[in-house]
Design an enzyme around this catalytic site. Structure first.
Site, PDB file in Angstrom:
ATOM      1  N   LYS A  55     -43.598 -24.444   3.992  1.00 40.87           N
ATOM      2  CA  LYS A  55     -42.389 -25.188   3.604  1.00 40.87           C
ATOM      3  C   LYS A  55     -42.520 -25.692   2.176  1.00 40.87           C
ATOM      4  O   LYS A  55     -41.605 -25.534   1.352  1.00 40.87           O
ATOM      5  CB  LYS A  55     -42.161 -26.371   4.571  1.00 40.87           C
ATOM      6  CG  LYS A  55     -41.636 -25.932   5.928  1.00 40.87           C
ATOM      7  CD  LYS A  55     -41.685 -27.033   6.975  1.00 40.87           C
ATOM      8  CE  LYS A  55     -41.313 -26.461   8.340  1.00 40.87           C
ATOM      9  NZ  LYS A  55     -41.492 -27.383   9.451  1.00 40.87           N
ATOM     10  N   GLN A  99     -43.650 -33.276  10.565  1.00 39.01           N
ATOM     11  CA  GLN A  99     -43.974 -32.078  11.336  1.00 39.01           C
ATOM     12  C   GLN A  99     -44.315 -32.455  12.780  1.00 39.01           C
ATOM     13  O   GLN A  99     -45.161 -33.312  13.024  1.00 39.01           O
ATOM     14  CB  GLN A  99     -45.158 -31.348  10.668  1.00 39.01           C
ATOM     15  CG  GLN A  99     -45.508 -30.028  11.308  1.00 39.01           C
ATOM     16  CD  GLN A  99     -44.412 -28.972  11.165  1.00 39.01           C
ATOM     17  OE1 GLN A  99     -43.780 -28.840  10.113  1.00 39.01           O
ATOM     18  NE2 GLN A  99     -44.161 -28.223  12.222  1.00 39.01           N
ATOM     19  N   ASP A 122     -34.193 -32.232   8.674  1.00 36.47           N
ATOM     20  CA  ASP A 122     -34.419 -31.473   9.910  1.00 36.47           C
ATOM     21  C   ASP A 122     -33.249 -31.638  10.886  1.00 36.47           C
ATOM     22  O   ASP A 122     -33.122 -30.873  11.831  1.00 36.47           O
ATOM     23  CB  ASP A 122     -35.693 -31.988  10.605  1.00 36.47           C
ATOM     24  CG  ASP A 122     -36.874 -31.035  10.465  1.00 36.47           C
ATOM     25  OD1 ASP A 122     -36.645 -29.866  10.113  1.00 36.47           O
ATOM     26  OD2 ASP A 122     -38.006 -31.468  10.714  1.00 36.47           O
TER      27      ASP A 122
END
Ligand SMILES: NC(=O)c1ccc[n+]([C@@H]2O[C@H](COP(=O)([O-])OP(=O)(O)OC[C@H]3O[C@@H](n4cnc5c(N)ncnc54)[C@H](OP(=O)(O)O)[C@@H]3O)[C@@H](O)[C@H]2O)c1
Length: 300
Positions: A55, A99, A122
């Site tokens: 990422k 994460q 997200d």
């Protein structure tokens, strides 16, 4: 019947990243803004490390600014929450991603609730889930957004299509169903308690599999000509001893004989997820600065 069109997620993602890169360059030139993405990793789960590294690398390659905050496995929930708050207050960080999974002693909901919804690239915050549900602008989870782009690459009009989503997780199945509903599909969400799943799937003009069970969906479950989107990522033993390989939730080789279009695993949905994260981060930077996302012309 002809074999299915293979939907090339890798190529589509590369085109999307290139577009984001041009827009990020235009934003930097016109406003002096560099979209900043902070990724927070707790512990040393090997798969999570790889995801976070990818990422941040792709953010940097696209002209965004990627920052990794790696925290020790023993980090407390309070310490993690405090770090997220610092990123919330940092004007150079426009997107924050924690994460998952987190270690057992940390409640992921508490941490996600801490992220500023306008930096929640997200799309996991309850406020963004609510915005998606009632059709207001917000951040939508990246994997379902990527799936929609792949569906759009092969279908002109989704109106009235029967869509079946297998899986009801908050990060894939549920937001996927909302996006399809917003595009006027008739949506069925199936899960582990669904009766006669095969029959349900056979009705689908658009079938999205997000289960996590290798090759569960067989050719006999697919309506001829259907668009099949395989979100599953499952590692199984390869023919060669000691080796492994990735497969989806759909039996690809069999399904491609029946479907109209299908995503492969790997190379289908997977590459789209990070590209959509970068897209959300660019959008977050523009919104937080009250400027429009630069169009293609602005980049010229
Ligand atoms: N490509 C990407 O970027 C990406 C991103 C995210 C996830 N994934 C992959 O996508 C898959 C799903 O991820 P997830 O996070 O959504 O998983 P998850 O949270 O484990 O959810 C799995 C869903 O599948 C349902 N399910 C399980 N067994 C089933 C069965 N036999 N029949 C019908 N439904 C069944 C579960 O039903 P219940 O709710 O009834 O338990 C659940 O709703 C995984 O392979 C994951 O690795 C890929």
């Amino acid at each position: 019947m002809a074999e299915a069109t293979i939907i090339d997620g890798k190529a589509t993602a590369a085109l999307l990243r290139a577009k984001i890169g041009r827009r990020a360059a235009a934003l930097r030139a016109s406003e002096g803004i560099v979209p900043g993405l902070a990724t927070v990793l707790v512990g040393d789960d090997p798969a999570s490390r790889v995801y976070v590294r990818n990422k941040v690398r792709q953010a940097d390659e696209t002209g965004l600014h990627g920052v990794t905050q790696a925290l020790d496995e023993t980090t407390t929930e309070a310490e993690l929450v405090a770090r997220v708050r610092e990123f919330n207050d940092d004007p150079e960080i426009h997107g924050i991603l924690v994460q998952l999974p987190l270690p057992d002693h940390i409640d992921a909901d508490v941490v996600i609730d801490t992220i500023d919804p306008d930096k929640d690239v997200d799309g996991f915050h309850a406020i963004n889930a609510g915005r998606l549900m009632i059709g207001r602008p917000g951040f939508v989870p990246c994997t379902p957004v990527g799936c929609m782009m792949l569906i759009d690459s092969v279908l002109d009009d989704l109106t009235g299509a029967n869509a079946v989503v297998v899986g009801r997780s908050n990060i894939v199945g549920k937001p996927m169903a909302q996006l399809l509903l917003a595009r006027h599909c008739t949506v069925t969400v199936a899960h582990s308690r669904t009766r006669d799943l095969a029959e349900m799937c056979r009705r689908a003009d658009i079938l999205v599999a997000a289960v996590g069970r290798p090759k569960m969906i067989e050719d006999g479950w697919i309506k001829p000509g259907a668009v099949v989107i395989d979100v599953g990522i499952n590692r199984i033993a390869a023919e060669e001893e000691g080796k492994t390989r990735l497969v989806g939730d759909v039996d690809f080789e069999a399904a491609r004989q029946v479907a109209g279009a299908i995503t492969p695993v790997p190379g289908g949905v997977g590459p789209m997820t990070i590209a959509c994260l970068l897209r959300n981060t660019l959008e977050a930077a523009c919104r937080q600065n009250g400027v429009a996302v630069p169009g293609e012309n602005a980049a010229a």
